[in-house]
Design a protein around this motif. Structure first.
Motif, PDB file in Angstrom:
ATOM      1  N   LEU A  55      -8.010   4.600   0.407  1.00  0.00           N
ATOM      2  CA  LEU A  55      -6.608   3.834   0.068  1.00  0.00           C
ATOM      3  C   LEU A  55      -7.201   2.573   1.678  1.00  0.00           C
ATOM      4  N   LEU A  56      -7.732   3.128   3.106  1.00  0.00           N
ATOM      5  CA  LEU A  56      -7.917   3.151   4.587  1.00  0.00           C
ATOM      6  C   LEU A  56      -9.406   2.427   4.467  1.00  0.00           C
TER       7      LEU A  56
ATOM      8  N   TRP B 135       1.244   4.104  -2.772  1.00  0.00           N
ATOM      9  CA  TRP B 135       0.636   5.898  -2.265  1.00  0.00           C
ATOM     10  C   TRP B 135       1.514   6.110  -3.282  1.00  0.00           C
ATOM     11  N   LYS B 136       3.270   5.923  -2.557  1.00  0.00           N
ATOM     12  CA  LYS B 136       4.234   6.681  -3.900  1.00  0.00           C
ATOM     13  C   LYS B 136       4.313   7.002  -5.288  1.00  0.00           C
ATOM     14  N   THR B 137       3.747   5.875  -5.797  1.00  0.00           N
ATOM     15  CA  THR B 137       4.524   5.601  -7.193  1.00  0.00           C
ATOM     16  C   THR B 137       3.284   6.523  -7.215  1.00  0.00           C
TER      17      THR B 137
ATOM     18  N   GLU C 229      -6.525   9.207   0.279  1.00  0.00           N
ATOM     19  CA  GLU C 229      -6.101   8.324   1.550  1.00  0.00           C
ATOM     20  C   GLU C 229      -7.314   7.484   2.261  1.00  0.00           C
TER      21      GLU C 229
ATOM     22  N   ALA D  92       0.488  -0.766   0.468  1.00  0.00           N
ATOM     23  CA  ALA D  92      -0.115  -0.299   0.232  1.00  0.00           C
ATOM     24  C   ALA D  92       0.825   1.213   0.181  1.00  0.00           C
ATOM     25  N   ARG D  93       2.266   1.295   0.841  1.00  0.00           N
ATOM     26  CA  ARG D  93       3.189   2.537   0.800  1.00  0.00           C
ATOM     27  C   ARG D  93       3.890   2.754  -0.444  1.00  0.00           C
ATOM     28  N   ALA D  94       3.709   1.372  -1.352  1.00  0.00           N
ATOM     29  CA  ALA D  94       4.312   1.647  -2.796  1.00  0.00           C
ATOM     30  C   ALA D  94       3.517   1.881  -3.201  1.00  0.00           C
TER      31      ALA D  94
END
Length: 88
Positions: A29-30, A6-8, A26, A2-4
């Motif tokens: 995604l949550l 969000w960043k990409t 956000e 999920a972090r990847a």
């Protein structure tokens, strides 16, 4: 993962996003991560119907040795959302 994502995808340097867009992304995604966790806790399948059908067809074909050559083409909604009308 999920972090990847969000960043990409969300914080892409080639796109300027408004603060409300970031807030909505956000929240979405949550919600999705909570839904996946609830599915895991309930031992439920999180796949959509077309995804589950594709996996079942591939598995049946593989058991018969036919998957590579004769598996039915199951529409994949991420490629063409209009293909879901065949299942309605």
């Amino acid at each position: 993962m999920a972090r990847a994502f969000w960043k990409t995808e969300v914080l892409r340097p080639d796109r300027v996003r408004e603060s409300w867009q970031l807030e909505q992304s956000e929240e979405a995604l949550l919600w999705y991560l909570d839904w996946l966790a609830a599915c895991e806790q309930a031992n439920a399948d999180h796949r959509s119907l077309p995804e589950a059908i594709r996996v079942a067809v591939d598995a049946a074909g593989a058991r018969r040795g036919l998957a590579a050559r004769f598996a039915l083409p199951i529409p994949r909604p991420h490629q063409d959302p209009s293909c879901l009308s065949a299942f309605v």
